[in-house]
Design a protein around this motif. Structure first.
Motif, PDB file in Angstrom:
ATOM      1  N   ALA A 134       0.822  -1.213   0.000  1.00  0.00           N
ATOM      2  CA  ALA A 134       0.000   0.000   0.000  1.00  0.00           C
ATOM      3  C   ALA A 134       0.855   1.261   0.000  1.00  0.00           C
ATOM      4  N   GLY A 135       2.174   1.083   0.074  1.00  0.00           N
ATOM      5  CA  GLY A 135       3.024   2.271   0.107  1.00  0.00           C
ATOM      6  C   GLY A 135       2.971   2.964   1.456  1.00  0.00           C
ATOM      7  N   LEU A 136       2.513   2.263   2.474  1.00  0.00           N
ATOM      8  CA  LEU A 136       2.504   2.849   3.808  1.00  0.00           C
ATOM      9  C   LEU A 136       3.875   2.719   4.470  1.00  0.00           C
ATOM     10  N   GLU A 137       4.625   1.721   4.036  1.00  0.00           N
ATOM     11  CA  GLU A 137       6.009   1.561   4.471  1.00  0.00           C
ATOM     12  C   GLU A 137       6.853   1.329   3.226  1.00  0.00           C
ATOM     13  N   ALA A 169      -6.677   0.831  -2.772  1.00  0.00           N
ATOM     14  CA  ALA A 169      -7.548   1.040  -1.628  1.00  0.00           C
ATOM     15  C   ALA A 169      -7.231  -0.022  -0.593  1.00  0.00           C
ATOM     16  N   VAL A 170      -7.143   0.397   0.661  1.00  0.00           N
ATOM     17  CA  VAL A 170      -6.767  -0.549   1.715  1.00  0.00           C
ATOM     18  C   VAL A 170      -7.943  -0.761   2.667  1.00  0.00           C
ATOM     19  N   ILE A 171      -8.197  -2.024   2.970  1.00  0.00           N
ATOM     20  CA  ILE A 171      -9.190  -2.351   3.998  1.00  0.00           C
ATOM     21  C   ILE A 171      -8.410  -2.899   5.174  1.00  0.00           C
ATOM     22  N   ALA A 219      -3.715  10.502  10.865  1.00  0.00           N
ATOM     23  CA  ALA A 219      -2.977   9.382  10.288  1.00  0.00           C
ATOM     24  C   ALA A 219      -3.892   8.596   9.349  1.00  0.00           C
ATOM     25  N   LEU A 220      -5.141   8.469   9.796  1.00  0.00           N
ATOM     26  CA  LEU A 220      -6.136   7.794   8.959  1.00  0.00           C
ATOM     27  C   LEU A 220      -6.300   8.481   7.614  1.00  0.00           C
ATOM     28  N   MET A 221      -6.352   9.794   7.686  1.00  0.00           N
ATOM     29  CA  MET A 221      -6.486  10.557   6.446  1.00  0.00           C
ATOM     30  C   MET A 221      -5.289  10.278   5.550  1.00  0.00           C
ATOM     31  N   ARG A 222      -4.112  10.207   6.187  1.00  0.00           N
ATOM     32  CA  ARG A 222      -2.919   9.902   5.387  1.00  0.00           C
ATOM     33  C   ARG A 222      -3.059   8.550   4.687  1.00  0.00           C
ATOM     34  N   THR A 223      -3.559   7.528   5.410  1.00  0.00           N
ATOM     35  CA  THR A 223      -3.667   6.211   4.788  1.00  0.00           C
ATOM     36  C   THR A 223      -4.645   6.227   3.621  1.00  0.00           C
ATOM     37  N   LEU A 224      -5.601   7.153   3.673  1.00  0.00           N
ATOM     38  CA  LEU A 224      -6.555   7.230   2.556  1.00  0.00           C
ATOM     39  C   LEU A 224      -5.999   8.051   1.409  1.00  0.00           C
TER      40      LEU A 224
END
Ligand SMILES: Nc1ncnc2c1ncn2[C@@H]1O[C@H](COP(=O)(O)OP(=O)(O)OP(=O)(O)O)[C@@H](O)[C@H]1O
Ligand SMILES: [Mg+2]
Lengths: 224, 380
Positions: free
Chosen positions: A55-58, A86-88, B308-313
């Motif tokens: 997801a490109g979060l890390e 999109a991540v769930i 942080a949630l907004m960032r993940t979206l």
């Protein structure tokens, strides 16, 4: 078929002052449009970590992850999450102060989808995962865990991104709902040519996917 | 996106309201302190400018200020523009008395420079007067005011007075031999009083004194300082002719008292107030600004999970910062603007707001720059 996500020799460790955890030691695989994948493995084996990398979060510590040939290291990962992936999440991650409807609308507003269209899509996806209209105006804490999970799924689907990354999307659902969600995910992959990757502990669900990867202590192994 | 921000704000009204009140209170404290300091400084300035410090000529002991029989040397000294006091003083009040016998009895013919010179004329005290001669106090004409009770009798006419100048030392000139001559004075008004005195203008009495004895003298002198800060300078200049009053003095020389003790006391107190406030101001300003800073910081910090949630979206760092600042600064901005306007001190309100904003900004750096998953994990 073309590969949309390519994982090349990826490793990742969580580093803190006190210890280093090698959560992903070795992962090599590729994901294609139009197919659904399952990642299975014991708890703590590094599945969520791999998903965060996708997801490109890390960013991977070693190796690289390519989206359509571009490394996640070099691209605008915020835009990537907004427009492509999109991540769930395992723990839903809904906004507690926004209603169910507003939560689903949020990602679409970020993408600049016009209000009316966004609302129609939100209603459609919420209905598809079995959320009734009288629940639209409730806040996430007023929903059951399974309902929150379904709202989170609806939010990811409504955004219309081509990659769907789901961390145990059926973990809190009863059989009926879980089958329904899996149906939706499979249809998205097969009918809408999206790439669906789910983490699951459920062998039956994994079996319905086109391909299953197994995470074993940080090492990804492919089983067809 | 803005509507989502408002919705979130309205859905925690308690929190928003508490933050608003706290921000308003802190901003108010700051504006209030600045305003208080300004008011005190203004009061000090006002006192410096408007407080009237008077100098009074007395006898050497400082016990009497009238009937001093000062010769013309002192008068000249006071009026000297180069070596005397004239450049430094204003509202000069002088009296010259002649002995006067008339149908009213034995009294004085009192020459005054202005109505304030004699309390019987001064309406701001218990006195008062009336005259139909507009230039009465400047004129050298032989006209006078009689006591109120006698006015009806003399109105429009004259009063015969036998005048004697008690000051007869002529200095260099020769003394005239007219002392005790009778003059007819035009009665042009009345003053509040019931003795046998008549009141004339100072120039008129000087002229009469000249006719009687060919001398010039003055019985009382007082004046106001043009500039209160020059009190010591005036004292120094005055020392050429006047001594300092001394209750045990046997000297015949007149003394000058500059009555600035009260003025100095008032000034000292005001200056102390200003200094005290100025000492207090930096510390309390620092405290309220620091509190504003932390309030801003904590209010954003408390929402880290949401951000942080907004960032993940997929909300980028820049956009997140803008959205967070819009959400977190709207109310404080309104608040600071209102307080600044109401208190009439926009600058401290602006500074308060800037500190609050800086706190918000510092806190938003974390959700904007750190990996969102790390934040979400940390918040669980
Ligand atoms: N922030 C972190 N710091 C240190 N170690 C971490 C951190 N997050 C996860 N880990 C460790 O990394 C390993 C992999 O974690 P991960 O969350 O990817 O497992 P998982 O396969 O998703 O497990 P589960 O099925 O229980 O969700 C675990 O051993 C975990 O303890
Ligand atoms: Mg997990």
């Amino acid at each position: 078929m073309e590969s949309v996500l390519t994982v090349e020799n990826v490793s990742f460790s969580y580093r803190s002052k006190y210890q280093t955890v090698n959560a992903v030691k070795q992962a090599d695989c590729s994901f294609e449009r139009g197919r659904a994948y399952a990642i299975v493995g014991k708890s703590g084996s590094g599945k969520t970590t791999l998903l965060s990398l996708l997801a490109g979060l890390e960013l991977p510590g070693g190796g690289r992850i390519l989206f359509d040939g571009r490394s996640t290291k070099e691209m605008d990962r915020d835009a990537y999450r907004r427009d492509n992936a999109a991540v769930i999440y395992q723990n839903y991650n809904l906004f507690p102060l926004l209603t169910v409807m507003e939560n689903v609308l949020y990602s679409m507003k970020l993408k600049g989808i016009p209000n009316k269209e966004a609302r129609e899509r939100a209603e459609k996806e919420l209905a598809a995962v079995g959320i009734t209209p009288d629940q639209f105006k409730r806040f996430p804490p007023q929903l059951s865990g399974g309902e929150q999970q379904r709202v989170a799924i609806a939010r990811a689907l409504a955004a219309g991104n081509e990659i769907i990354l789901a961390d145990e999307p059926t973990g809190n659902l009863d059989e009926g709902n879980s089958a329904q969600v899996v149906d939706i995910l499979l249809r998205l992959a097969h009918d809408e040519n999206r790439c669906v990757i789910i983490i699951t502990h459920d062998a039956e669900i994994a079996a319905r996917m086109d391909r299953v990867y197994t995470m074993r202590d940080g090492i990804l192994e492919g089983t067809d | 996106m803005m509507t989502m921000i408002f919705k979130r704000m309205l859905r925690r009204p308690g929190l928003s309201l508490a933050g608003l009140i706290l921000a308003a209170a802190l901003c108010f404290v700051l504006c209030f302190l600045v305003r208080y300091r300004d008011a005190q400084a203004a009061q000090l300035e006002e006192t410096r400018k408007t407080y009237v410090v008077r100098g009074v000529v007395t006898d050497a002991r400082g016990t009497k200020s009238n009937n001093l029989c000062l010769n013309r040397m002192f008068l000249d000294f006071v009026q000297d523009e180069e070596k005397g006091l004239w450049p430094y003083i204003t509202d000069v009040r002088m009296i010259k008395n002649l002995e006067c016998e008339s149908d009213l009895g034995t009294g004085l013919a009192v020459g005054v420079t202005s109505p304030e010179t004699d309390r019987r004329l001064d309406a701001s005290l218990v006195g008062g007067y009336y005259t139909d001669k507009a230039d009465f106090f400047e004129s050298k004409d032989f006209c006078c005011l009689v006591p109120e009770y006698a006015y009806e009798q003399y109105r429009g006419g004259q009063i015969a007075c036998r005048l004697t100048n008690s000051y007869t030392s002529a200095g260099l000139g020769s003394v005239g031999d007219n002392n005790g001559a009778e003059f007819k004075l035009d009665v042009v008004g009345w003053y509040k009083g019931d003795g046998a005195d008549v009141i004339l203008s100072f120039p008129a009495v000087q002229r009469l004194g000249g006719r009687l004895t060919n001398t010039v003298s003055v019985d009382a002198i007082s004046f106001a300082l043009k500039d209160n800060t020059q009190a010591d300078l005036v004292r120094e200049i005055a020392a050429k002719e006047f001594i300092r009053p001394d209750p045990s003095s046997l000297s015949f020389r007149p003394a000058l008292t500059i009555q600035d003790r009260q003025y100095r006391a008032a000034l000292t107190e005001l200056e102390q107030n200003v200094r005290r406030t100025e000492r207090l101001l930096p510390l309390s300003a620092f405290l309220s600004l620091a509190a504003g800073f932390f309030m801003g910081f904590l209010s954003v910090r408390g929402e880290t999970r949401t951000y942080a949630l907004m960032r993940t979206l997929g909300v980028g760092a820049g956009r997140l910062t803008a959205m967070v600042l819009a959400e977190q600064l709207l109310l404080p901005a309104l608040c600071a603007a209102a307080v600044g306007l109401i208190m009439g001190r926009p600058l401290p309100a602006l500074i308060y707001f800037a500190c609050h904003a800086a706190g918000c900004f510092l806190a938003v750096l974390r959700p904007a720059l750190a990996a969102p998953t790390k934040l979400l994990r940390a918040q669980e």
